[in-house]
Motif scaffolding. Structure first.
Motif, PDB file in Angstrom:
ATOM      1  N   PHE A 286       0.839  -1.202   0.000  1.00  0.00           N
ATOM      2  CA  PHE A 286       0.000   0.000   0.000  1.00  0.00           C
ATOM      3  C   PHE A 286       0.875   1.254   0.000  1.00  0.00           C
ATOM      4  CE2 PHE A 286      -2.598   3.238   2.202  1.00  0.00           C
ATOM      5  CZ  PHE A 286      -3.748   3.206   1.429  1.00  0.00           C
ATOM      6  N   THR A 287       1.931   1.237   0.811  1.00  0.00           N
ATOM      7  CA  THR A 287       2.841   2.385   0.893  1.00  0.00           C
ATOM      8  C   THR A 287       3.564   2.594  -0.433  1.00  0.00           C
ATOM      9  OG1 THR A 287       3.178   1.874   3.240  1.00  0.00           O
ATOM     10  CG2 THR A 287       4.703   3.434   2.237  1.00  0.00           C
ATOM     11  N   LYS A 288       3.970   1.502  -1.082  1.00  0.00           N
ATOM     12  CA  LYS A 288       4.613   1.593  -2.397  1.00  0.00           C
ATOM     13  C   LYS A 288       3.658   2.240  -3.409  1.00  0.00           C
ATOM     14  CE  LYS A 288       6.687  -2.216  -3.773  1.00  0.00           C
ATOM     15  NZ  LYS A 288       6.929  -3.673  -3.918  1.00  0.00           N
ATOM     16  N   GLY A 289       2.388   1.891  -3.318  1.00  0.00           N
ATOM     17  CA  GLY A 289       1.391   2.493  -4.203  1.00  0.00           C
ATOM     18  C   GLY A 289       1.255   3.987  -3.982  1.00  0.00           C
TER      19      GLY A 289
ATOM     20  N   ILE B 248      -0.378   6.154   7.366  1.00  0.00           N
ATOM     21  CA  ILE B 248      -0.521   5.123   6.332  1.00  0.00           C
ATOM     22  C   ILE B 248      -1.414   3.978   6.822  1.00  0.00           C
ATOM     23  CG2 ILE B 248       0.736   3.346   5.041  1.00  0.00           C
ATOM     24  CD1 ILE B 248       3.065   5.412   4.863  1.00  0.00           C
ATOM     25  N   TYR B 249      -1.215   3.538   8.072  1.00  0.00           N
ATOM     26  CA  TYR B 249      -2.065   2.482   8.630  1.00  0.00           C
ATOM     27  C   TYR B 249      -3.528   2.925   8.665  1.00  0.00           C
ATOM     28  CZ  TYR B 249       1.389  -0.996  10.108  1.00  0.00           C
ATOM     29  OH  TYR B 249       2.343  -1.985  10.120  1.00  0.00           O
ATOM     30  N   ASP B 250      -3.763   4.189   9.023  1.00  0.00           N
ATOM     31  CA  ASP B 250      -5.137   4.712   9.053  1.00  0.00           C
ATOM     32  C   ASP B 250      -5.749   4.706   7.650  1.00  0.00           C
ATOM     33  OD1 ASP B 250      -5.050   5.110  11.773  1.00  0.00           O
ATOM     34  OD2 ASP B 250      -4.621   7.251  11.663  1.00  0.00           O
ATOM     35  N   MET B 251      -4.952   5.089   6.666  1.00  0.00           N
ATOM     36  CA  MET B 251      -5.445   5.117   5.285  1.00  0.00           C
ATOM     37  C   MET B 251      -5.789   3.711   4.802  1.00  0.00           C
ATOM     38  SD  MET B 251      -2.836   7.884   3.535  1.00  0.00           S
ATOM     39  CE  MET B 251      -3.499   7.655   1.883  1.00  0.00           C
ATOM     40  N   LEU B 252      -4.919   2.747   5.107  1.00  0.00           N
ATOM     41  CA  LEU B 252      -5.170   1.366   4.693  1.00  0.00           C
ATOM     42  C   LEU B 252      -6.380   0.793   5.426  1.00  0.00           C
ATOM     43  CD1 LEU B 252      -4.476  -1.146   3.112  1.00  0.00           C
ATOM     44  CD2 LEU B 252      -2.740  -1.711   4.836  1.00  0.00           C
ATOM     45  N   ALA B 253      -6.495   1.112   6.713  1.00  0.00           N
ATOM     46  CA  ALA B 253      -7.648   0.638   7.493  1.00  0.00           C
ATOM     47  C   ALA B 253      -8.941   1.194   6.908  1.00  0.00           C
ATOM     48  CB  ALA B 253      -7.499   1.052   8.956  1.00  0.00           C
TER      49      ALA B 253
END
Length: 450
Positions: A376-379, A415-420
Motif C-alpha cells: 500500500f505504501t509503495k502504491g 498510512i495504517y489509518d489510510m489502509l484501514a
C-alpha cells in the motif's frame, strides 16, 4: 498476592490487590542492597554503608517503587488471564485509601477501578441501504478540466483592459470615510485577481478599466478572507482592524492568462509523447481520469455516511464516569474535570467509532499484515511520482522508500489509518446495498461539504 474482582455495574468493576510481606520483601532487600553498593556517604567506604542507614534514607521510596511494580504486574496479569476487555488502564478507586503502613510495612491492600469495553451489536447487512453518490462526467465538466489544463500550461501576457478573469497589478492607497486619502495610511503595490471578486456589481465596475485608471474599491470585495486581504495590503491580519476597508486602486498593469494551444505539444506535455494524438482522445482520457478520481471521493463519502449512521444509531454503553477520571489521571498535564466535560462528547464519539471499527475488523477477520502495508505504501509513493509526471522507481527502490517511510511513527500511523479506511470502505461496499446516484460536480461538492 491475591486479586479479587467485584462487579459494580455492567460498565465497571473493582479489582482489589492484596499484598503480603512475602510478596515484596526479597525485592525490596535486593533493591536496597544495590543502593548500598552504590551509595557514597561521608565516613564510609563504598559498599560498607550500614544497611540501617540505607534503610532509613531509601527504604520507604524503594518499598513504594517495588509495590507499584508488583501491583501493576498483578493487575495486568489478572486482566490477561481472565480475558477482560477493558478501556484504558485500571485506576485507583476514588475515595479509597491504601490499607497498609509504608513506615511499618506489613500487609497492603489496593483497590482499583476498571471500565469494561462495551459489547457491540452491529446491525449492518445486505438490507442496509446507503446512497453511493457519483459525479456525472459530462461535457461541461470535461471542458472545465481542459480549460484548467490549458491555463496551467499557458503564459501570462499584458492586456489593454480588464476582463473577468484577469490579474490586476495596482497601487492601493487607504482612504478616509469621505473618500480623501488618509494621512499616514496604507500605500502598497500588490495584485488582485478578478476571479476572487464574487460581488457582481463590483466585478462589473472593474471590467473594462485600463492601465492608469483609478477606482475606489472595498478591499474585502476583491479578496478572499482576512489573510488574503492583509497580504494584498502588505500588513498582518491582526492589523486589519486598525485600517479602513476603502482604498483607491490605481491600475499599473493587467495580466491575462493566454491559454495553451490545443495541439500535439500540449498533449505530449500532459500525458507523455504520443500517448494522446487528438482532442477526441484527450476528452476520453480526461473523462476516464475524472471517473477514477471521483470514484475515490465517492468511496470516502460512502464511508462517511455509514460512519455517521453507525455512530448515531449503534447503542454503545460507555463507562463515562470512569473514562473522565481515567483521562484526568493519564493526561500529561494537569486537567480539570470541567475541561474534560467540555470536550467529552467529541472524545466519546471518537471512541465509539474506534470500538465499532474494531468490532467490524474482529468479526470479519480483517487484518493489516506487513506485506499489505508495504504494498500500500509503495502504491502511495508511486502515485506521488505520477502526480509530477515522473516514472516510479524500480520495485526494489520503491520497497526501500516504503520501508523508510514506515520508520517514521507519524507517517506510519497515517498510512495504517489510510489502509484501514480502505479496507473498511471495501467491507461496506461488499456488505450493504448501494443506491447509485449521479449528480453534478457542484452538487457533489455541496454534498461533500455537509
Amino acid at each position: 498476592m491475591n486479586v479479587t474482582r467485584q462487579e459494580v455495574n455492567a460498565e465497571t468493576a473493582l479489582l482489589t490487590v492484596q499484598v503480603s510481606p512475602a510478596d515484596y520483601q526479597s525485592k525490596v532487600t535486593a533493591s536496597l542492597d544495590k543502593y548500598r553498593k552504590q551509595a557514597k556517604v561521608p565516613g564510609f567506604r563504598p559498599g560498607k554503608v550500614p544497611m540501617g542507614l540505607i534503610q532509613k534514607q531509601y527504604g520507604k521510596a524503594v518499598l513504594a517503587e517495588e509495590m507499584n511494580k508488583l501491583v501493576s504486574d498483578a493487575l495486568y496479569a489478572y486482566v490477561q488471564e481472565n480475558k477482560l476487555e477493558i478501556l484504558g488502564n485500571p485506576i485507583p478507586k476514588e475515595g479509597t485509601e491504601v490499607k497498609g503502613d509504608f513506615d511499618n510495612p506489613g500487609d497492603f491492600e489496593f483497590v482499583y477501578e476498571i471500565g469494561y469495553s462495551p459489547a457491540i451489536d452491529l446491525k449492518l447487512n445486505n438490507k442496509s441501504k446507503y446512497d453511493y453518490v457519483q459525479v456525472k462526467i459530462d461535457d461541461k465538466l470535461i471542458d472545465q478540466q481542459i480549460d484548467d489544463l490549458r491555463r496551467r500550461y499557458g503564459k501570462m501576457t499584458s492586456a489593454d483592459e480588464v476582463n473577468d478573469t484577469d490579474m490586476i497589478l495596482a497601487q492601493f492607497v487607504e482612504l478616509n470615510e469621505d473618500g480623501s486619502i488618509k494621512e499616514g495610511g496604507i500605500m502598497h503595490s500588490s495584485t488582485t485577481s478578478m476571479e476572487f471578486v464574487e460581488d457582481k456589481k463590483v466585478k462589473k465596475s472593474l471590467v473594462g478599466k485600463k492601465v492608469g485608471d483609478k477606482v475606489t474599491v472595498s478591499a474585502s470585495a476583491i479578496t478572499r478572507g482576512d489573510s488574503d486581504k492583509a497580504a494584498m495590503l502588505g500588513i498582518k491580519p491582526e492589523e486589519l482592524a486598525n485600517h479602513s476597508d476603502s482604498y483607491q486602486m490605481t491600475i499599473n498593469d493587467i495580466k491575462r492568462m493566454e491559454l495553451a494551444e490545443m495541439n500535439q505539444e500540449l498533449f505530449d506535455k500532459l500525458f507523455g509523447e504520443g500517448t494522446i494524438s487528438s482532442e477526441k482522445e484527450l476528452r476520453e482520457r480526461i473523462a476516464s481520469d475524472l471517473k477514477q478520481m471521483f470514484a475515490n471521493d465517492s468511496d470516502r463519502l460512502l464511508t462517511r455516511e455509514v460512519y455517521r449512521d453507525l455512530v448515531e444509531n449503534t447503542p454503545v454503553n460507555l463507562p463515562n464516569d470512569f473514562l473522565k477520571r481515567w483521562i484526568q489521571l493519564s493526561n500529561e498535564k494537569p486537567i480539570t474535570i470541567e475541561q474534560i466535560e467540555a470536550d467529552y462528547d467529541s472524545y466519546a464519539k471518537d471512541l465509539k467509532w474506534q470500538l465499532i471499527q474494531g468490532h467490524i475488523f474482529k468479526a470479519n477477520d480483517i487484518k493489516l499484515d506487513n506485506a499489505e502495508v508495504i504494498a500500500f505504501t509503495k502504491g502511495l509513493i508511486a502515485n506521488q511520482f505520477a502526480q509530477y509526471g515522473i516514472p516510479a522507481p524500480e520495485d526494489a527502490e520503491l520497497t526501500k522508500q516504503a520501508a523508510g517511510a514506515l520508520q517514521n511513527r507519524d507517517e506510519a500511523n497515517r498510512i495504517y489509518d489510510m489502509l484501514a479506511e480502505a479496507k473498511l470502505t471495501e467491507y461496506f461496499k461488499n456488505t450493504v446495498k448501494l443506491n447509485a446516484k449521479e449528480i453534478s460536480y457542484d452538487e457533489f461538492v455541496a454534498f461533500a461539504s455537509k
